[in-house]
Motif scaffolding. Structure first.
Motif, PDB file in Angstrom:
ATOM      1  N   LEU A  47       0.839  -1.195   0.000  1.00 44.84           N
ATOM      2  CA  LEU A  47       0.000   0.000   0.000  1.00 44.84           C
ATOM      3  C   LEU A  47       0.880   1.253   0.000  1.00 44.84           C
ATOM      4  CD1 LEU A  47      -3.105   0.880   0.526  1.00 44.84           C
ATOM      5  CD2 LEU A  47      -2.276   1.362   2.822  1.00 44.84           C
ATOM      6  N   VAL A  96      -5.070  -5.228  -0.596  1.00 52.74           N
ATOM      7  CA  VAL A  96      -5.447  -3.847  -0.298  1.00 52.74           C
ATOM      8  C   VAL A  96      -6.223  -3.224  -1.465  1.00 52.74           C
ATOM      9  CG1 VAL A  96      -3.552  -3.454   1.305  1.00 52.74           C
ATOM     10  CG2 VAL A  96      -3.197  -3.019  -1.133  1.00 52.74           C
ATOM     11  N   ASN A  97      -6.941  -2.151  -1.146  1.00 52.77           N
ATOM     12  CA  ASN A  97      -7.706  -1.401  -2.144  1.00 52.77           C
ATOM     13  C   ASN A  97      -6.948  -0.114  -2.446  1.00 52.77           C
ATOM     14  OD1 ASN A  97      -9.472   0.199  -3.575  1.00 52.77           O
ATOM     15  ND2 ASN A  97     -11.225  -0.123  -2.225  1.00 52.77           N
ATOM     16  N   SER A 104      -8.754   0.071   2.691  1.00 50.14           N
ATOM     17  CA  SER A 104      -7.516  -0.694   2.842  1.00 50.14           C
ATOM     18  C   SER A 104      -7.213  -0.931   4.309  1.00 50.14           C
ATOM     19  CB  SER A 104      -6.344   0.045   2.195  1.00 50.14           C
ATOM     20  OG  SER A 104      -6.418  -0.049   0.796  1.00 50.14           O
ATOM     21  N   ARG A 107      -9.340  -3.680   5.589  1.00 50.38           N
ATOM     22  CA  ARG A 107      -8.876  -4.984   5.095  1.00 50.38           C
ATOM     23  C   ARG A 107      -7.629  -5.447   5.856  1.00 50.38           C
ATOM     24  NH1 ARG A 107      -9.777  -5.743  -1.102  1.00 50.38           N
ATOM     25  NH2 ARG A 107     -11.734  -4.649  -1.472  1.00 50.38           N
TER      26      ARG A 107
END
Length: 319
Positions: A47, A96-97, A104, A107
């Motif tokens: 991330l 992750v987003n 994120s 998550r």
């Protein structure tokens, strides 16, 4: 002499398997999805949407794994044989987003709750420093407020930037706000650089943190400091969060917010080895942004520091 052999999982010896052979995992360990049955595991969190300056830490976990091919199973400097003592694997990456930092964080917290619930100690490959906030949410859920050894050029205790309270300059402010830290057992080492005010450490010190400036570490062994840190942290659960920018950018240029005149690799080893005997419940190595270091040295340094963290985990026998 004893060899690092007969372990459940261990890095394959280059006497048997050529270094370039195999899927790219941390120390060429088996990759598995579940933490069940593991004592410790490497976990990637790719991330970097919480960064304030140069991006690229999303590629940190992959490059650290790539450089970790050179690591071997035993640590002659300390006598540690981690793979004889622990069941260790690579759990891959948290999904992750990259379009939503809050999602994120959710998550990451959920992933780490599962890891710690299984009795597995996570060793995290970052990723920007935002990730330590949701990781510590999961840690505190299991252990209560934890002690913290934080190596960094920055205190990461800002309240907000551009109106946002979650980003890589604020994780430890959020942790304090949520009661995740045992503030009398928090030490920040390597802090330095220009700042917005002449007293940028006021918040940390007002919370009871010990702040050790980089200037107070120049040209010194940090063994005496770590003796004091061990006394302060005691036997209760503690977490190690190591931002690679704590080191001087001559050694670790591959990072997003470099500050001159930092710690050396030998001081980094003294800090991590000085954690032996502490109740380490998790560790991370964050802010490696490989794009700014084509040599791979920053990621190589990170891989070695993660190995050293593995070697000081509580159950590791030292010969």
């Amino acid at each position: 002499s004893r060899r690092a052999s007969d372990a459940r999982n261990q890095p394959p010896s280059s006497e048997v398997v050529a270094r370039p052979v195999g899927v790219c995992s941390m120390m060429r360990l088996p990759v598995q999805a579940s933490p069940e049955g593991l004592d410790a595991a490497f976990v990637g969190v790719p991330l970097d949407i919480g960064t304030s300056n140069r991006p690229g830490a999303r590629f940190g976990p992959r490059r650290i794994r790539e450089e970790s091919v050179l690591l071997r199973a035993a640590n002659p400097s300390t006598g540690a044989l981690p793979f004889q003592s622990l069941a260790v694997a690579d759990l891959g990456d948290v999904n992750v987003n990259l379009y939503n930092l809050q999602d994120s964080c959710r998550r990451i917290q959920e992933a780490y709750q599962k890891i710690v619930a299984a009795g597995c100690i996570p060793l995290t490959l970052g990723g920007d420093h935002t990730i330590t906030y949701p990781i510590l949410q999961a840690m505190a859920k299991k252990h209560g407020p934890v002690g913290l050894l934080h190596v960094d050029a920055h205190t990461d205790t800002a309240d907000k930037a551009l109106g946002e309270k979650v980003y890589h300059g604020a994780p430890f402010r959020r942790c304090v706000d949520e009661g995740l830290l045992d503030c009398k057992r928090v030490v920040q080492i390597g802090i330095r650089g220009s700042a917005l005010t002449l007293d940028p450490y006021r918040y940390s010190r007002s919370q009871g943190f010990r702040v050790v400036l980089a200037e107070d570490c120049w040209m010194k062994s940090l063994v005496p400091l770590m003796g004091e840190v061990r006394q302060q942290l005691g036997g209760k659960p503690m977490y190690i969060s190591f931002d690679i920018d704590g080191l001087d950018p001559a050694y670790a240029p591959g990072t997003g917010t470099p500050e001159i005149a930092g710690l050396t690799p030998s001081q980094a080893l003294e800090i991590i080895r000085g954690c032996r005997g502490l109740n380490v419940v998790g560790c991370d190595l964050v802010e490696v942004s490989p794009l700014y270091d084509p040599s791979g040295n920053t990621a190589l340094l990170a891989a070695n520091l993660l190995f050293e963290m593995l070697c000081v985990l509580p159950k590791v026998t030292v010969v």
